[in-house]
Design an enzyme around this catalytic site. Structure first.
Site, mmCIF file in Angstrom:
data_model
loop_
_atom_site.group_PDB
_atom_site.id
_atom_site.type_symbol
_atom_site.label_atom_id
_atom_site.label_comp_id
_atom_site.label_asym_id
_atom_site.label_seq_id
_atom_site.Cartn_x
_atom_site.Cartn_y
_atom_site.Cartn_z
ATOM 1 N N ARG A 221 5.637 5.582 -5.448
ATOM 2 C CA ARG A 221 6.524 5.479 -6.620
ATOM 3 C C ARG A 221 5.996 6.225 -7.834
ATOM 4 O O ARG A 221 6.732 6.439 -8.801
ATOM 5 C CB ARG A 221 6.821 4.001 -6.925
ATOM 6 N N GLU B 181 -6.872 -7.463 -1.896
ATOM 7 C CA GLU B 181 -7.084 -8.911 -1.866
ATOM 8 C C GLU B 181 -7.817 -9.295 -0.565
ATOM 9 O O GLU B 181 -8.760 -10.056 -0.567
ATOM 10 C CB GLU B 181 -5.722 -9.601 -1.951
#
Ligand code: AMP
Length: 171
Positions: A59, A96
């Site tokens: 993006r 994460e």
């Protein structure tokens, strides 16, 4: 009606996984006026003397290339492994759970070039930090990291200490 960029950003709850509120910029891209005004507003936030603009997959490619054309700079894509055809510099960064990697062609940035890094969203900052390291591996100078949206509650700027940053919208 007053133009507000945030009206063109859609919050999608639990995408791509539970607990994430995804900032969807496709309504902004799809509206001709919003696309133009957002580009103009981003241009006000960045320095004009830039050799290369980097867009981060995927993006970051949209406004990254629009900024490059207005700044009279080249555009460089930073991509996930296995996407760029030529030799690459690589940089791993923590997620994460586990790690991920980003790649840039070894000849995309020349030594001493001024580089503007652009992405749609600054979240935890790991992605942008890895891209800054890629630029430095190539001998480029990171002049600024620019984002459409900063999610300030995730403290991404902590990872970008020492770099200039700018964002159009902060949540
Ligand atoms: P981070 O490395 O945590 O700063 O994550 C930044 C990258 O993940 C960017 O390339 C973003 O496009 C994407 N990203 C992270 N969080 C979001 C979100 N809430 N909405 C949209 N994109 C996100």
């Amino acid at each position: 009606m007053v133009f507000k960029i945030e009206n063109y950003i859609r919050d999608v709850k639990d995408f791509p996984k539970e607990g994430i509120v995804f900032k969807d910029i496709t309504p902004l891209l799809a509206d001709a006026d919003a696309l133009q005004k957002t580009t103009e507003e981003l241009l006000k936030l960045v320095p004009s003397d830039i050799d290369k603009v980097i867009g981060i997959e995927a993006r970051g490619f949209f406004f990254g290339s629009l900024l490059a054309t207005h700044l009279n700079a080249g555009f460089v894509p930073v991509r996930k492994p296995g996407k760029l055809p030529y030799k690459t510099f690589e940089e791993s960064y923590a997620l994460e759970y586990g790690t991920d990697k980003l790649c840039m062609h070894i000849d995309a940035i020349k030594k001493g070039e001024s580089v503007l890094i652009h992405d749609d969203v600054l979240a935890t900052g790991g992605t942008a930090q890895a891209v800054a390291k890629l630029v430095e591996k190539a001998g480029g100078e990171v002049v600024m990291l620019n984002f459409l949206i900063e999610l300030s509650f995730l403290n991404g700027k902590d990872k970008l200490e020492g770099y200039q940053t700018s964002s159009l919208l902060t949540y």
